[in-house]
Scaffold this motif. Structure first.
Motif, PDB file in Angstrom:
ATOM      1  N   LEU A 172       9.063 122.502  17.301  1.00 28.96           N
ATOM      2  CA  LEU A 172       7.936 122.742  16.398  1.00 28.96           C
ATOM      3  C   LEU A 172       8.415 122.773  14.952  1.00 28.96           C
ATOM      4  N   ASP A 173       7.909 121.858  14.157  1.00 22.01           N
ATOM      5  CA  ASP A 173       8.284 121.761  12.749  1.00 22.01           C
ATOM      6  C   ASP A 173       7.344 122.620  11.912  1.00 22.01           C
ATOM      7  N   ILE A 174       7.901 123.593  11.192  1.00 18.46           N
ATOM      8  CA  ILE A 174       7.106 124.379  10.250  1.00 18.46           C
ATOM      9  C   ILE A 174       7.237 123.740   8.874  1.00 18.46           C
ATOM     10  N   LYS A 175       6.104 123.328   8.315  1.00 19.38           N
ATOM     11  CA  LYS A 175       6.122 122.598   7.050  1.00 19.38           C
ATOM     12  C   LYS A 175       6.316 123.555   5.871  1.00 19.38           C
ATOM     13  N   THR A 176       7.204 123.182   4.978  1.00 24.49           N
ATOM     14  CA  THR A 176       7.528 123.987   3.808  1.00 24.49           C
ATOM     15  C   THR A 176       6.670 123.565   2.617  1.00 24.49           C
ATOM     16  N   PRO A 177       6.675 124.348   1.533  1.00 22.14           N
ATOM     17  CA  PRO A 177       5.867 123.958   0.363  1.00 22.14           C
ATOM     18  C   PRO A 177       6.199 122.571  -0.182  1.00 22.14           C
ATOM     19  N   ALA A 178       7.474 122.217  -0.248  1.00 15.25           N
ATOM     20  CA  ALA A 178       7.850 120.922  -0.826  1.00 15.25           C
ATOM     21  C   ALA A 178       7.479 119.747   0.062  1.00 15.25           C
ATOM     22  N   SER A 179       7.145 120.002   1.319  1.00 15.58           N
ATOM     23  CA  SER A 179       6.726 118.910   2.201  1.00 15.58           C
ATOM     24  C   SER A 179       5.387 118.335   1.771  1.00 15.58           C
ATOM     25  N   GLY A 180       4.589 119.154   1.064  1.00 22.86           N
ATOM     26  CA  GLY A 180       3.249 118.752   0.678  1.00 22.86           C
ATOM     27  C   GLY A 180       2.199 119.064   1.726  1.00 22.86           C
ATOM     28  N   GLU A 181       2.610 119.653   2.862  1.00 18.41           N
ATOM     29  CA  GLU A 181       1.674 119.910   3.949  1.00 18.41           C
ATOM     30  C   GLU A 181       1.751 121.346   4.462  1.00 18.41           C
ATOM     31  N   VAL A 182       2.196 122.267   3.623  1.00 17.22           N
ATOM     32  CA  VAL A 182       2.381 123.646   4.074  1.00 17.22           C
ATOM     33  C   VAL A 182       1.076 124.274   4.554  1.00 17.22           C
ATOM     34  N   GLU A 183      -0.053 123.867   3.977  1.00 20.41           N
ATOM     35  CA  GLU A 183      -1.331 124.456   4.367  1.00 20.41           C
ATOM     36  C   GLU A 183      -1.777 124.028   5.761  1.00 20.41           C
ATOM     37  N   LYS A 184      -1.108 123.040   6.341  1.00 18.74           N
ATOM     38  CA  LYS A 184      -1.500 122.536   7.659  1.00 18.74           C
ATOM     39  C   LYS A 184      -0.821 123.283   8.802  1.00 18.74           C
ATOM     40  N   ASN A 185       0.113 124.182   8.502  1.00 21.33           N
ATOM     41  CA  ASN A 185       0.784 124.916   9.581  1.00 21.33           C
ATOM     42  C   ASN A 185      -0.225 125.695  10.415  1.00 21.33           C
ATOM     43  N   LEU A 186      -0.165 125.504  11.715  1.00 18.38           N
ATOM     44  CA  LEU A 186      -1.031 126.230  12.640  1.00 18.38           C
ATOM     45  C   LEU A 186      -0.211 127.385  13.222  1.00 18.38           C
ATOM     46  N   TRP A 187      -0.321 128.534  12.577  1.00 12.04           N
ATOM     47  CA  TRP A 187       0.559 129.653  12.916  1.00 12.04           C
ATOM     48  C   TRP A 187       0.305 130.190  14.322  1.00 12.04           C
ATOM     49  N   ASN A 188      -0.879 129.973  14.870  1.00 13.80           N
ATOM     50  CA  ASN A 188      -1.148 130.409  16.240  1.00 13.80           C
ATOM     51  C   ASN A 188      -0.224 129.736  17.251  1.00 13.80           C
ATOM     52  N   ASN A 189       0.364 128.610  16.862  1.00 17.70           N
ATOM     53  CA  ASN A 189       1.279 127.910  17.771  1.00 17.70           C
ATOM     54  C   ASN A 189       2.478 128.768  18.149  1.00 17.70           C
ATOM     55  N   LEU A 190       2.867 129.690  17.270  1.00 17.89           N
ATOM     56  CA  LEU A 190       4.041 130.517  17.562  1.00 17.89           C
ATOM     57  C   LEU A 190       3.855 131.327  18.835  1.00 17.89           C
TER      58      LEU A 190
END
Length: 228
Positions: free
Chosen positions: A131-149
């Protein structure tokens, strides 16, 4: 066939569905705890994310429509027990869970590389989710679905691709705040063109983080050649 999975398993019917496939290829696993293992990669077409460092943009569109049976037959021809389903974002295709289950039913050691923006709860528990957690510099940090954890187990892995020191500080905060190392192994990887691996290694040692440092072995061996 030795210890390799059989091409078909009696009593396990193959669902009549198709998948859009960008490529199937045989290489060494370049990342995760399986690094260096001879592995068949099944790259599905399509992805809802547009990370700035993406190295597989060619998988966003196109591909070839293939039956599940056809894909399984090609995988079997390589005679190895390790299979990675990747993309693009493989879970963007409705048929992906069926592919993962069919591979697991055939006794492959299956891993799924997913960007973390789509629900993983329906993935077969025998599959190792990367599972890839997107960082701010990726440009997609807002797309992280934290429920996946909540759907990860100890045989899954969490990966951060880091572009700079701000990304590292953010990832370190997420690591501690969500106690990720108590869920499963955590991987920190430098973005290939943005962050020197030696620099990231120094930060990890300085802060004594409970993570695995990784570099992309396939890029060390073959650069950014497609199908590697």
């Amino acid at each position: 066939m030795g210890n390799f999975p059989d091409k078909a398993v009696s009593g396990t019917p193959v669902p009549a569905l198709s998948l859009r496939i960008t490529e199937v290829f045989f290489s060494l696993q370049g990342e995760t705890s399986r690094v260096g293992l001879p592995t068949v990669f099944v790259r599905l077409t399509g992805c809802p994310l547009r990370c700035v460092y993406c190295d597989t943009a060619y998988a966003f569109h196109g591909g070839e429509s293939r039956t599940l049976d056809n894909v399984l037959a090609e995988v079997a021809a390589y005679r190895t027990r390790y299979v990675t389903v990747t993309g693009g974002e493989p879970l963007a295709q409705k048929g992906c869970p069926a592919l993962l289950k069919a591979l697991a039913d055939r006794s492959y050691a299956v891993s799924l590389e997913t960007g973390g923006a789509l629900d993983v709860s329906g993935v077969d528990l025998r599959v190792s989710k990367i599972l890839d957690i997107k960082t701010p510099a990726s440009g997609e940090v807002e797309k992280n679905l934290w429920n996946n954890l909540a759907h990860l187990t100890p045989h899954d892995e969490i990966k951060f691709v880091l572009c700079d020191e701000d990304d590292y500080a953010w990832a370190k905060q997420v690591l501690a705040g969500r106690r990720l190392e108590a869920i499963c192994p955590v991987l920190f990887s430098p973005s290939y063109h943005d962050l020197p691996a030696q620099t990231l290694a120094g930060w990890i040692l300085r802060d004594r983080l409970p993570v695995r440092m990784q570099v992309q072995l396939h890029k060390q061996l073959w650069g950014e050649a497609r199908g590697r």
